[in-house]
Enzyme design. Structure first.
Site, mmCIF file in Angstrom:
data_model
loop_
_atom_site.group_PDB
_atom_site.id
_atom_site.type_symbol
_atom_site.label_atom_id
_atom_site.label_comp_id
_atom_site.label_asym_id
_atom_site.label_seq_id
_atom_site.Cartn_x
_atom_site.Cartn_y
_atom_site.Cartn_z
ATOM 1 C CD GLU B 224 -2.311 -1.068 2.981
ATOM 2 O OE1 GLU B 224 -2.018 -0.110 3.715
ATOM 3 O OE2 GLU B 224 -3.016 -2.012 3.345
ATOM 4 C CE LYS B 226 5.647 5.296 6.939
ATOM 5 N NZ LYS B 226 4.864 6.364 7.506
ATOM 6 N NE ARG B 231 -2.028 3.194 11.821
ATOM 7 C CZ ARG B 231 -1.207 2.216 12.208
ATOM 8 N NH1 ARG B 231 0.081 2.463 12.397
ATOM 9 N NH2 ARG B 231 -1.671 1.004 12.405
ATOM 10 N NE ARG B 246 2.493 6.225 16.175
ATOM 11 C CZ ARG B 246 3.527 5.791 15.479
ATOM 12 N NH1 ARG B 246 3.744 6.278 14.280
ATOM 13 N NH2 ARG B 246 4.324 4.889 15.971
ATOM 14 C CD GLU B 271 -1.408 8.194 7.492
ATOM 15 O OE1 GLU B 271 -1.576 7.040 7.926
ATOM 16 O OE2 GLU B 271 -0.377 8.868 7.714
ATOM 17 C CE LYS B 393 8.680 2.975 10.274
ATOM 18 N NZ LYS B 393 8.154 3.841 11.329
#
Lengths: 337, 523
Positions: B224, B226, B231, B246, B271, B393
């Site tokens: 996906e 980033k 977040r 987060r 996000e 990531k």
């Protein structure tokens, strides 16, 4: 005949305080013909003098440290018994700092000056307590001459030490403590708190502990840390000079908790910087309140401040209506630095 | 207060996680409710108090201590709370020392004007150690190096409840956490979290190194974008909506434009972004809407908020976290399709068959709105924390620019004797340097010594703690993005700049120009 002004017969010289009519120096930094020594710490008692006037305990400490160089003509002074030197009467009085420590009263033609040396006002099981002496000029230290320095009750600090040991009985507790005075006081306080297990010593502490015992200060069972096994040292309290706490020497100890017993441990940043895990605020110097109380007790119209944080003490003394000034004496260390 | 002060001291002076854990566990075990719960809240930053400003504390001391003596003492000690704790005069007949819970409950109930009197009375009744703890507590600066994770592990050690379970119920509870302690000690039931709009600890990713790819099979993974936003976790119960950061902070109130469009029964992970028509317009625009006390209508219209969703934790009361990623993804896509909420969309998967396929994607990173790629194992359950080997990531490399050192400022704390904050610039049209950013890190201690020396030897001007230096040293600056800025003369502001290399070798005239930098700006 009128009294002489103290500043006319006690002078500050590069060697130290000079009592002119007796031709005597107090705690001189270089060898002199006649010295009076307040106590045995290295920045006050130095080798090589001719005539040395001090308490029997201080003379013994100097003998232990300097051997043959501890002074050619030692003369023991007893607390409270005047000694005449020409026109000057010299009297040693207990200062409560370490074994043998004294304030020295000089009396000349009716003018009285007390040189305190280092002192504290708390009870100390290893030496007699400070006795205030009325005088015209009180010459004081100011090691802890800021109002942030208020030493807590030493019994609480010892309780912290014992609690730390109980919390982690598999670790040794290494207490950094000055070899003369602090070491023996911590031991004596531990004994008073009921800790009767052997206490382990760094080699540098052993001789002075024996000397204290020879003067009747009971310290209980003491052992050499250097000869002990790791297993014996688990849960044990070990004393070493403050420098040794970061030394290779300490590798012999099982996962030691580093403690330091010093008035400076009051300040967190100082403790943190030195990596101290267990700061113990135990000092052999007067704290701020004791400094001011002592000035009050001796009731001197004038106060001279030798070493430490002079400006704050002078400011506070001046606020009480007394005269105060700094003596620029050289050669004195901060405690435990 | 005394036990709490001793705990703080123990945590500050004790090195090592295990020793800190033991101190915490012992404190939780030996301290009654509700004191221990308030201590837990204070240590983990979950206590909201009417805090006292340092100026108020100073005022209280000034009423009691000679100002000259206070000044010298503060200079010597260096910390206001500590100076005040040590210098506070003892009173003849102190009142009874307050319990921690009493302090907190009284402060919470007090009017602002009553706070100084309360604090003074407590300070009178306490010794230096507890005074310090009290002052740190009321000025909101405990900083004892205890993470929420450490505190939860200590709680778990009270009994037979594993840390994951503590984590799971933690966010549904509030200080003084009496139900939590009862549960942790095995005296009470597991607190019920189903009916509440509860934050669940999110699953985090590890950064991946290029050389790790050899050991990973692309067929096991999904990719996906980033997204370069924030977040967030969305918790929906009918029309009740909460949006958490987060770390579990409630960030919803700043985004009513988004929240008022939402309803349903789910907990979603995604996000937070801003932009017209669900097209993200960059982190700098989102930043305009953060940290505002009041919501600005004009900003809300200019930068409408939306959420790009990539995971679903609960649907209704069904916990989907044990399901593999692919199954959750299917449930999520269906949920989004069914609810058709105007400000939610699904973060798309990127098709690929080999790692090489992804390299090009990563570099383009979907224009400016993404900062790289996420790689998630197709079979990964949703696990709180940062489990190994499940999510990665893969960030785009940072932008680099060669800039010229212009000003240096002395740092703080252990850097206070070093010039360690560096302002740098690039060449503008008129061949003058224009500042474009400031960097505090990216260099080693040894390099800092060199930089400090260079600054001292090349100073042309001094402004208090700041030195202006001659244009003589090039710094390679790495940064994550560039935004337009009215506040800076250059018209640009860098995101997350740091020094990547010191170019002792490069002539300053060859440093970058503003026009080159400006090309990185979003259109």
């Amino acid at each position: 005949m009128s009294q002489p002004a103290p500043a006319d017969w006690i002078k500050v010289t590069p060697v130290g305080l000079h009592v002119v009519p007796a031709d005597l120096h107090v705690d001189p930094v270089r060898p002199v013909a006649r010295a009076a020594i307040t106590h045995g710490h290295g920045d006050h008692a130095r080798p090589g003098h001719d005539a040395v006037l001090a308490t029997a305990e201080t003379l013994a400490i100097m003998k232990a440290r300097f051997a043959d160089d501890s002074g050619r003509q030692p003369q023991a002074a007893r607390y409270g018994e005047p000694i005449r030197l020409g026109e000057v009467e010299v009297t040693f009085m207990p200062a409560g700092h370490v074994l043998g420590s004294a304030q020295i009263l000089f009396e000349y033609r009716g003018s009285r000056v007390v040189v305190s040396g280092d002192y504290k006002r708390r009870r100390d099981p290893t030496c007699p307590p400070f006795e205030p002496v009325a005088c015209d000029v009180f010459i004081t230290e100011a090691t802890f001459g800021l109002p942030v320095f208020r030493h807590p009750d030493d019994r609480d600090e010892i309780a912290k030490l014992l609690a730390a040991r109980d919390r982690e009985p598999e670790r040794a507790i290494l207490v950094g403590a000055y070899a003369l005075g602090k070491c023996q006081r911590v031991i004596a306080l531990l004994r008073e708190a009921g800790h009767d297990a052997p206490i382990y010593l760094h080699g540098a502490q052993e001789a002075l502990c024996r000397l204290y015992e020879s003067f009747g200060v009971a310290l209980g069972p003491l052992r050499s840390a250097t000869e002990a096994t790791k297993a014996e040292l688990a849960g044990a309290i070990v004393l070493a000079p403050p420098g040794a706490t970061a030394d290779r020497w300490m590798r012999r100890l099982p996962d030691p908790v580093t403690a330091v017993a010093s008035g400076w441990m009051r300040i967190r940043q100082r403790a943190k910087q030195r990596g101290v895990e267990l700061p113990l605020v135990i000092s052999d110097h007067a704290d701020w309140d004791e400094l001011l109380q002592t000035v009050e007790d001796v009731n001197a119209p004038e106060v001279w401040v030798t070493h430490g944080r002079e400006e704050a003490l002078i400011h506070a003394v001046t606020l009480t209506g007394r005269r105060a000034r700094a003596l620029a004496l050289v050669g004195f260390d901060e405690e435990g630095q | 207060m005394k036990a709490f002060a001793e705990l703080l001291d123990g945590l500050v002076y004790t090195p090592g996680r295990e020793a800190k854990l033991r101190r915490l566990t012992a404190y939780f075990r030996d301290t009654p409710d509700p004191d221990r719960g308030y201590a837990l809240a204070a240590l983990t930053g979950n206590l909201s108090l009417k805090t006292a400003k340092p100026a108020m504390i100073r005022q209280l001391v000034a009423e009691r201590v000679d100002p000259i003596l206070f000044g010298w003492s503060y200079d010597y000690v260096g910390d206001l709370a500590e100076t005040c704790a040590l210098i506070w005069p003892t009173v003849a007949e102190p009142a009874q020392t307050p319990r921690l819970a009493r302090v907190i409950e009284d402060l919470q109930a007090a009017h602002r004007a009553e706070v100084p009197g309360l604090i003074a009375r407590w300070l009178d009744s306490l010794d230096a150690g507890p005074r310090y703890a009290l002052l740190k507590l009321v000025t909101g600066g405990l900083r004892v190096g205890v993470s929420a994770g450490l505190a939860k592990t200590a709680l778990a050690r009270l009994g037979a409840v594993p840390p994951e379970e503590i984590e799971e119920v933690w966010h549904a509870l509030a200080p003084p956490y009496e139900a939590l302690f009862a549960y942790a000690e095995g005296r009470g039931p597991r607190p019920d979290t189903t009916e509440k709009l509860t934050f669940r600890a999110p699953m985090l990713a590890h950064p991946i190194d290029e050389d790790e790819f050899a050991a990973l099979d692309p067929a096991d993974f999904r990719a996906e974008w980033k997204w370069d936003g924030i977040r967030v976790q969305l918790v929906l119960r009918g029309h009740e909506v909460r949006m958490f950061s987060r770390t579990g902070e409630d960030v919803g109130p700043a985004f009513p434009d988004l929240l008022e469009t939402l309803h349903g029964e789910a907990t979603l992970d995604g996000e937070l972004l801003v932009g017209e028509a669900l097209s993200p317009s960059g982190f700098a625009d989102l930043q305009q809407r953060l940290n505002r006390k009041t919501v600005d209508r004009a900003l809300m219209q200019r930068y409408p908020a939306f959420m790009r969703v990539y995971d679903i934790l609960f649907e209704g009361s069904e916990d989907l976290r044990p399901l593999p990623f692919d199954a959750r993804r299917e449930r999520l896509a269906a949920w989004i399709g069914r609810t058709a909420l105007p400000r939610l969309d699904l973060s798309p998967l990127i098709a690929f068959s080999s790692w090489d396929d992804l390299v090009d994607h990563r570099l383009s990173s979907g224009a400016s709105a993404a900062e790289g790629l996420m790689l998630k194992r197709r079979d990964s359950p949703y696990v709180a924390g940062r489990p190994k080997g499940l999510w990665y990531k893969w960030k785009r490399d940072p932008h680099l620019v060669d800039a010229v050192l212009m000003y240096a400022q002395r740092g703080h704390g252990k850097r206070s004797s070093f010039y360690s904050d560096f302002t740098f610039g690039v060449w503008a049209d008129d061949d003058a340097l224009v500042p474009v950013g400031k960097a505090y890190f990216g260099f080693t201690d040894a390099e800092l010594v060199e930089l400090d020396k260079w600054v001292r030897n090349n100073t042309v001007n001094r402004f208090g703690p700041v030195r202006e230096v001659r244009a003589g040293l090039v710094l390679e600056i790495a940064f994550e993005g560039l935004a337009r800025s009215n506040r800076h003369k250059s018209g640009v502001a860098m995101r997350f700049p740091r020094i990547s290399r010191i170019r002792w070798d490069k002539p300053p005239a060859e440093a970058d120009r503003l026009e080159a930098l400006s090309r990185l700006l979003p259109p």
